[in-house]
Scaffold this active site. Structure first.
Site, PDB file in Angstrom:
ATOM      1  N   TYR A   1      -2.905  -6.384  -6.728  1.00 61.00           N
ATOM      2  CA  TYR A   1      -2.865  -5.323  -7.732  1.00 61.00           C
ATOM      3  C   TYR A   1      -3.795  -5.662  -8.885  1.00 61.00           C
ATOM      4  O   TYR A   1      -4.221  -6.801  -9.064  1.00 61.00           O
ATOM      5  CB  TYR A   1      -1.440  -5.056  -8.223  1.00 61.00           C
ATOM      6  CG  TYR A   1      -0.875  -6.099  -9.156  1.00 61.00           C
ATOM      7  CD1 TYR A   1      -1.029  -5.982 -10.543  1.00 61.00           C
ATOM      8  CD2 TYR A   1      -0.184  -7.199  -8.676  1.00 61.00           C
ATOM      9  CE1 TYR A   1      -0.503  -6.929 -11.408  1.00 61.00           C
ATOM     10  CE2 TYR A   1       0.348  -8.146  -9.522  1.00 61.00           C
ATOM     11  CZ  TYR A   1       0.177  -8.006 -10.898  1.00 61.00           C
ATOM     12  OH  TYR A   1       0.690  -8.956 -11.745  1.00 61.00           O
ATOM     13  N   CYS A   2      -4.120  -4.643  -9.655  1.00 63.44           N
ATOM     14  CA  CYS A   2      -4.957  -4.794 -10.850  1.00 63.44           C
ATOM     15  C   CYS A   2      -4.481  -3.756 -11.872  1.00 63.44           C
ATOM     16  O   CYS A   2      -3.285  -3.476 -11.948  1.00 63.44           O
ATOM     17  CB  CYS A   2      -6.436  -4.641 -10.502  1.00 63.44           C
ATOM     18  SG  CYS A   2      -6.882  -3.048  -9.775  1.00 63.44           S
ATOM     19  N   ARG A   3      -5.382  -3.177 -12.633  1.00 63.68           N
ATOM     20  CA  ARG A   3      -4.997  -2.160 -13.608  1.00 63.68           C
ATOM     21  C   ARG A   3      -4.862  -0.790 -12.956  1.00 63.68           C
ATOM     22  O   ARG A   3      -3.922  -0.048 -13.217  1.00 63.68           O
ATOM     23  CB  ARG A   3      -6.001  -2.101 -14.761  1.00 63.68           C
ATOM     24  CG  ARG A   3      -5.628  -1.099 -15.854  1.00 63.68           C
ATOM     25  CD  ARG A   3      -6.653  -1.010 -16.964  1.00 63.68           C
ATOM     26  NE  ARG A   3      -7.996  -0.727 -16.486  1.00 63.68           N
ATOM     27  CZ  ARG A   3      -8.455   0.468 -16.155  1.00 63.68           C
ATOM     28  NH1 ARG A   3      -7.688   1.519 -16.226  1.00 63.68           N
ATOM     29  NH2 ARG A   3      -9.695   0.613 -15.720  1.00 63.68           N
TER      30      ARG A   3
ATOM     31  N   GLY B   1      -6.122  -0.213  -9.339  1.00 62.96           N
ATOM     32  CA  GLY B   1      -6.243  -0.260  -7.894  1.00 62.96           C
ATOM     33  C   GLY B   1      -7.670  -0.464  -7.420  1.00 62.96           C
ATOM     34  O   GLY B   1      -7.903  -0.745  -6.240  1.00 62.96           O
TER      35      GLY B   1
ATOM     36  N   ILE C   1      -0.759  -2.057 -11.841  1.00 58.19           N
ATOM     37  CA  ILE C   1       0.407  -2.902 -12.098  1.00 58.19           C
ATOM     38  C   ILE C   1       1.721  -2.117 -12.063  1.00 58.19           C
ATOM     39  O   ILE C   1       2.709  -2.583 -11.508  1.00 58.19           O
ATOM     40  CB  ILE C   1       0.243  -3.700 -13.411  1.00 58.19           C
ATOM     41  CG1 ILE C   1       1.402  -4.690 -13.578  1.00 58.19           C
ATOM     42  CG2 ILE C   1       0.066  -2.785 -14.608  1.00 58.19           C
ATOM     43  CD1 ILE C   1       1.220  -5.672 -14.710  1.00 58.19           C
TER      44      ILE C   1
END
Length: 114
Positions: A73-75, A77, A101
């Site tokens: 995951y990131c901010r 996608g 997230i």
């Protein structure tokens, strides 16, 4: 440069140890590919931090079993999608882009901590 890499490996080892402690016998790995400042502002409780810019150097040290379930995951996608592509190119077969997230938190039922 070697000192920075060595320090990064020590940090990665500590994060892996913390992950294993938090997850017990769980075979799932959750990886946050965001930058350090983003990680520091909040991350999934059982996640490991491996920023996208260090991903190539660290992923094979972190995840030895290429069939192990890995959630990225990131901010939003986007970066986790790029990390998924990198892992696929390395023959990992059970990698999921959990998106941003908040999406990852809901999907995996893991709370966000600071």
């Amino acid at each position: 440069m070697a000192k920075i890499f060595f320090n990064s490996l020590i940090g990665l080892t500590i994060m892996i140890s913390g992950y294993l402690w938090a997850n017990g016998n769980s075979k799932m790995i959750i990886i946050d590919v965001r930058k350090k400042a983003e990680w520091d502002s909040g991350h999934l409780q059982t996640a490991i931090h491996l920023p996208l810019d260090a991903f190539d150097a660290g992923i094979e040290l972190l995840v030895k079993d290429k069939k192990q379930p890995v959630y990225l995951y990131c901010r939003s996608g986007n970066r986790s999608g790029k990390a998924l592509e990198l892992m696929s190119a390395l023959d990992y077969t059970n990698v999921i882009n959990a998106g941003g997230i908040g999406d990852a938190s809901r999907l995996l039922k893991v709370k966000i901590i600071k």
